[in-house]
Enzyme design. Sequence first.
Site, mmCIF file in Angstrom:
data_model
loop_
_atom_site.group_PDB
_atom_site.id
_atom_site.type_symbol
_atom_site.label_atom_id
_atom_site.label_comp_id
_atom_site.label_asym_id
_atom_site.label_seq_id
_atom_site.Cartn_x
_atom_site.Cartn_y
_atom_site.Cartn_z
ATOM 1 N N ASP A 6 0.824 -1.205 0.000
ATOM 2 C CA ASP A 6 0.000 0.000 0.000
ATOM 3 C C ASP A 6 0.856 1.252 0.000
ATOM 4 O O ASP A 6 2.060 1.220 0.285
ATOM 5 C CB ASP A 6 -0.944 0.014 1.198
ATOM 6 C CG ASP A 6 -0.209 0.036 2.532
ATOM 7 O OD1 ASP A 6 0.729 -0.770 2.702
ATOM 8 O OD2 ASP A 6 -0.552 0.865 3.408
ATOM 9 N N GLU A 50 0.032 -1.082 5.608
ATOM 10 C CA GLU A 50 1.065 -0.663 6.564
ATOM 11 C C GLU A 50 0.837 0.771 7.015
ATOM 12 O O GLU A 50 1.032 1.116 8.182
ATOM 13 C CB GLU A 50 2.448 -0.814 5.922
ATOM 14 C CG GLU A 50 3.614 -0.564 6.874
ATOM 15 C CD GLU A 50 4.132 0.863 6.861
ATOM 16 O OE1 GLU A 50 5.038 1.170 7.660
ATOM 17 O OE2 GLU A 50 3.640 1.688 6.045
#
Length: 484
Positions: free
Chosen positions: A79, A146
């Site tokens: 991400d 994350e």
Amino acid sequence: MDALLETLEPKTIWSYFLALSKIPRGSKQEQAAAQWVLDQAKGLGLDAEQDAIGNVIVRKPATAGREQAPVTVLQAHVDMVCEKNEGTVHDFLKDPIQVVRDGDVLRAKGTTLGADNGIGVAAALAVMAAKDIAHGPLEFLITIDEETGLTGAGNLQPGLLKGRYFLNLDSEEEGDLTIGCAGGMDTVATRRLRQVAPAPGSKPFRVKVLGLKGGHSGMEIHQGRGNALRILGQILFRIVPAFDLQVASFAGGNKRNAIPREASATVFMAPQREAALRAALATLQKEIQDELGAFDPGLTLDLSPASEAPAQAFAVEDAEAVADFLFGMVHGVVAMSPDIPGLVQSSTNLAMIATHGDEVEVSLSHRSSVESAKFAIADRVQALCRLAGFAVKRGDGYPGWKPEPNASLVKVVTGVHEKAFGKPMAIKAIHAGLECGLIGEKYPAMEMVSFGPNMWDVHTPDEHVSIPSVGNFWKLLVAVLEAV
């Protein structure tokens, strides 16, 4: 992007990175990108799967003669932080990142680039595809989410990985070897505000703070950059009583782990006082610019007619309480490490504010490499919230990663670096949070390090990555895999 690829080396990493940049992958919206990574691994004939939360786990056998080497894990997160400049037309849910070359760096047109941590994912994929690296058994862990919750690392199940060595590919300074990081937790504060009718004859205006650098709330928290929420509180503290303003909404910041670059308030005001308010804001802008100095020279305070007129405003005493709260809330470095020179030990970030009807919500994040200090900061913030009439909810947080400077993996990586580049690595701990803390808690026997290429201004639309540094990063990664 194909033409751009022709100018970049090493081509395998850049090919994967540019392909990944075409896939929207904001935090909690990275499912398509994770599936793409899974498909790439399976297309290479590797053993690949997704766990229950969505992390991708890939296994690659050792090359001939290296079967008895310890298993090494390569880890990155798929991400990215989605930030864009005001005026940039970009939908992070469907539009590809527009990557451009600017001399020896890559950046994006008006948005975050996603080199954090797309370069790490691309490097892992390049290792999966490589046929010319002599390596032991490899595992690859590509985590999700994350940036906004460490969800992938936090939900990783013990027993999935067999690695003895763990290479986190999510660092941002070439030549640095990270062996420890801070833990963190979040606070969300809410308060209901009484609503009243706007004064007869008043008009809605938007007061805005913009032009700040922003940045990563761990990596840049010590650099003296302005916080748009605090500055908004500072100016409202001055102008609300001086100009009989009625505040109708607050907005600012959009990531818990980013120092907010922009913030605004919609206010009602007698239109004949507009010129005087503009003059007051110009004075305040100069004063705050002087306070920030070279740390953050781009501050602008703007006043413009609001595009829509809210139906109600907040009671003056309630709006002033929120302004006081923003102005007075602790933000920035709380303590420096007594053990590691130059390392921030504890900090807090005043991150976001939003208005939902008659409720205002403020989000903060706290970090410390000392677990008790992390909770002490959260307690202090909670006390300040209570004084301002806010209710508080706290997240569970995540642990830090204790440095082990004498670990065998540290010696391997530093030795390889010195041999390859002729100079030692800087061994350090960082104030940002890395997934190593959560993963290490589940796999305490694994030795861990983190390294990466040079990239700057991550989590902002100014994010850029050094092209030559990515080449050096790849050279180091290959040499480490051949050495362990």
